[in-house]
Design a protein around this motif. Structure first.
Motif, PDB file in Angstrom:
ATOM      1  N   ASP A  49       6.452 -22.745 -17.361  1.00  0.00           N
ATOM      2  CA  ASP A  49       5.232 -22.040 -17.985  1.00  0.00           C
ATOM      3  C   ASP A  49       5.967 -20.752 -18.840  1.00  0.00           C
ATOM      4  O   ASP A  49       5.482 -20.599 -19.837  1.00  0.00           O
ATOM      5  CB  ASP A  49       4.313 -21.520 -17.076  1.00  0.00           C
ATOM      6  N   LYS A  75      -1.958 -26.847 -20.854  1.00  0.00           N
ATOM      7  CA  LYS A  75      -3.346 -27.115 -21.566  1.00  0.00           C
ATOM      8  C   LYS A  75      -3.244 -26.605 -23.045  1.00  0.00           C
ATOM      9  O   LYS A  75      -4.276 -26.906 -23.666  1.00  0.00           O
ATOM     10  CB  LYS A  75      -4.219 -25.703 -20.996  1.00  0.00           C
ATOM     11  N   ALA A 104      -1.801 -18.109 -13.476  1.00  0.00           N
ATOM     12  CA  ALA A 104      -2.313 -19.339 -13.997  1.00  0.00           C
ATOM     13  C   ALA A 104      -0.912 -20.187 -14.883  1.00  0.00           C
ATOM     14  O   ALA A 104      -0.445 -19.427 -15.341  1.00  0.00           O
ATOM     15  CB  ALA A 104      -3.665 -19.350 -14.706  1.00  0.00           C
ATOM     16  N   VAL A 134      -3.556 -16.784 -25.598  1.00  0.00           N
ATOM     17  CA  VAL A 134      -2.871 -16.386 -24.392  1.00  0.00           C
ATOM     18  C   VAL A 134      -2.632 -14.864 -24.540  1.00  0.00           C
ATOM     19  O   VAL A 134      -1.922 -14.297 -25.192  1.00  0.00           O
ATOM     20  CB  VAL A 134      -1.642 -17.179 -24.176  1.00  0.00           C
ATOM     21  N   PHE A 139      -6.747 -21.646 -28.892  1.00  0.00           N
ATOM     22  CA  PHE A 139      -6.450 -20.801 -27.941  1.00  0.00           C
ATOM     23  C   PHE A 139      -5.774 -19.387 -28.025  1.00  0.00           C
ATOM     24  O   PHE A 139      -5.235 -19.059 -29.168  1.00  0.00           O
ATOM     25  CB  PHE A 139      -5.223 -21.622 -26.917  1.00  0.00           C
ATOM     26  N   TYR A 189      -6.593 -17.920 -22.066  1.00  0.00           N
ATOM     27  CA  TYR A 189      -5.904 -18.039 -21.109  1.00  0.00           C
ATOM     28  C   TYR A 189      -5.253 -16.567 -20.579  1.00  0.00           C
ATOM     29  O   TYR A 189      -4.752 -15.749 -21.511  1.00  0.00           O
ATOM     30  CB  TYR A 189      -4.729 -19.261 -20.969  1.00  0.00           C
ATOM     31  N   ASP A 245     -13.982 -17.084 -20.387  1.00  0.00           N
ATOM     32  CA  ASP A 245     -12.762 -17.653 -20.674  1.00  0.00           C
ATOM     33  C   ASP A 245     -12.798 -18.331 -22.030  1.00  0.00           C
ATOM     34  O   ASP A 245     -11.981 -18.996 -22.446  1.00  0.00           O
ATOM     35  CB  ASP A 245     -12.187 -18.951 -19.689  1.00  0.00           C
ATOM     36  N   VAL A 286      -0.549 -22.434 -17.770  1.00  0.00           N
ATOM     37  CA  VAL A 286      -1.296 -22.617 -19.022  1.00  0.00           C
ATOM     38  C   VAL A 286      -0.415 -23.477 -20.087  1.00  0.00           C
ATOM     39  O   VAL A 286      -1.261 -24.187 -20.930  1.00  0.00           O
ATOM     40  CB  VAL A 286      -1.529 -21.311 -19.975  1.00  0.00           C
ATOM     41  N   ASP A 302     -10.400 -20.675 -26.681  1.00  0.00           N
ATOM     42  CA  ASP A 302     -10.034 -20.778 -24.936  1.00  0.00           C
ATOM     43  C   ASP A 302      -9.090 -19.702 -24.939  1.00  0.00           C
ATOM     44  O   ASP A 302      -8.124 -19.673 -25.400  1.00  0.00           O
ATOM     45  CB  ASP A 302      -9.643 -22.041 -24.692  1.00  0.00           C
TER      46      ASP A 302
END
Length: 285
Positions: free
Chosen positions: A116, A30, A25, A168, A166, A207, A199, A27, A205
């Protein structure tokens, strides 16, 4: 230089989309602001944080005069991500599908994936917030609530939190999250048991990137030491510049049939100094 495969001669074509299912993905867009303007440099000068004083009314009319300084903070486009290859004319003619379009799509993803990689590692490297997990990190279900509560407390109380938080993690960390989600709270656990990994957790959130995304390496002009690290924080407090996005090129080459196709993008990143404390570099224990 690749030529047509042994299975490329008039076999029934099956879409290369099948090969794209397992892609990691992306991210960065985002969790960061993205600037696609043509600017080489984005400036954000700032001054020190003023602190007001509360005094008794009896001493009204007196105050202390403070000195202040201004600091330049700048995002500069420093790196380029590029990939190119040649598709021969006979490869194009003898295949059942458009090789140029297919390879451009694959190349565009490869370049975007490297952007990314560049952005996430820069974000983790530049974070000034720090946190070390309990032993076992995210893979131990009993740690999840403790880790999430501690991380949220790092940024709670700041106005920027309204933008959203977020986290990660890498795919190997999902093990603890799935177990925790399936056992915490009836409605949430029920949804997790029915639908699998959720998620969002505690308003954060989540990721997931593939294992090996956080590295000790030199990436373009930047050296990072992020192996065994993850990153948490507030969205939109960093910016990455990608002037005009991806540049896709087709070029005629003398002495060769077909065309050379290439994809390139310039990229720069900045975690703004005033907001660096809102990003947390997580060390796995």
């Amino acid at each position: 230089m690749n030529t047509i495969s042994s299975r490329g001669w008039r076999d029934k074509y099956r879409s290369t989309v099948m090969q794209q299912v397992l892609r990691s993905a992306l991210v960065a867009e985002k969790i960061c602001e993205v600037d696609r303007s043509d600017n080489y440099r984005i400036q954000n000068p700032y001054s020190g944080q003023p602190t007001a004083a509360v005094t008794a009314i009896a001493s009204a009319g007196t105050y202390s005069v403070s000195a202040w300084t201004q600091t330049d903070d700048t995002l500069t486009v420093t790196d380029e991500v590029a990939y190119g290859e040649h598709v021969f004319g006979f490869e194009q003619l003898l295949n059942n599908y458009d090789l140029f379009a297919t390879r451009m799509e694959e190349q565009a993803f490869a370049v975007a994936e490297r952007i990314d990689h560049f952005v996430l590692n820069n974000l983790c490297e530049d974070a000034t917030g720090t946190y070390t997990t309990p032993a076992g990190g995210f893979t131990t279900a009993a740690n999840i609530n403790v880790i999430m509560a501690n991380l949220i407390s790092k940024v709670a109380g700041y106005a920027d939190v309204y933008k959203g938080m977020f986290l990660v993690i890498e795919n190997t960390d999902v093990v603890g999250f799935i177990q925790a989600q399936a056992s915490n709270g009836f409605s949430f656990a029920d949804a997790a048991l029915k639908n699998g990994f959720m998620d969002t957790y505690m308003g954060v959130d989540i990721y997931v990137v593939r294992s090996g995304r956080f590295v000790d390496a030199t990436i373009g002009s930047v050296t990072v030491t992020n192996s065994g690290h993850r990153v948490f924080g507030v969205k939109g407090v960093s910016t990455y510049a990608s002037p005009r996005g991806l540049d896709i090129m087709e070029k005629e080459i003398t002495g060769k049939t077909g065309k050379e196709i290439a994809v390139a993008a310039q990229v720069g990143f900045k975690l703004w100094t005033q907001k660096a404390g809102l990003i947390v570099d997580i060390t796995l224990a």
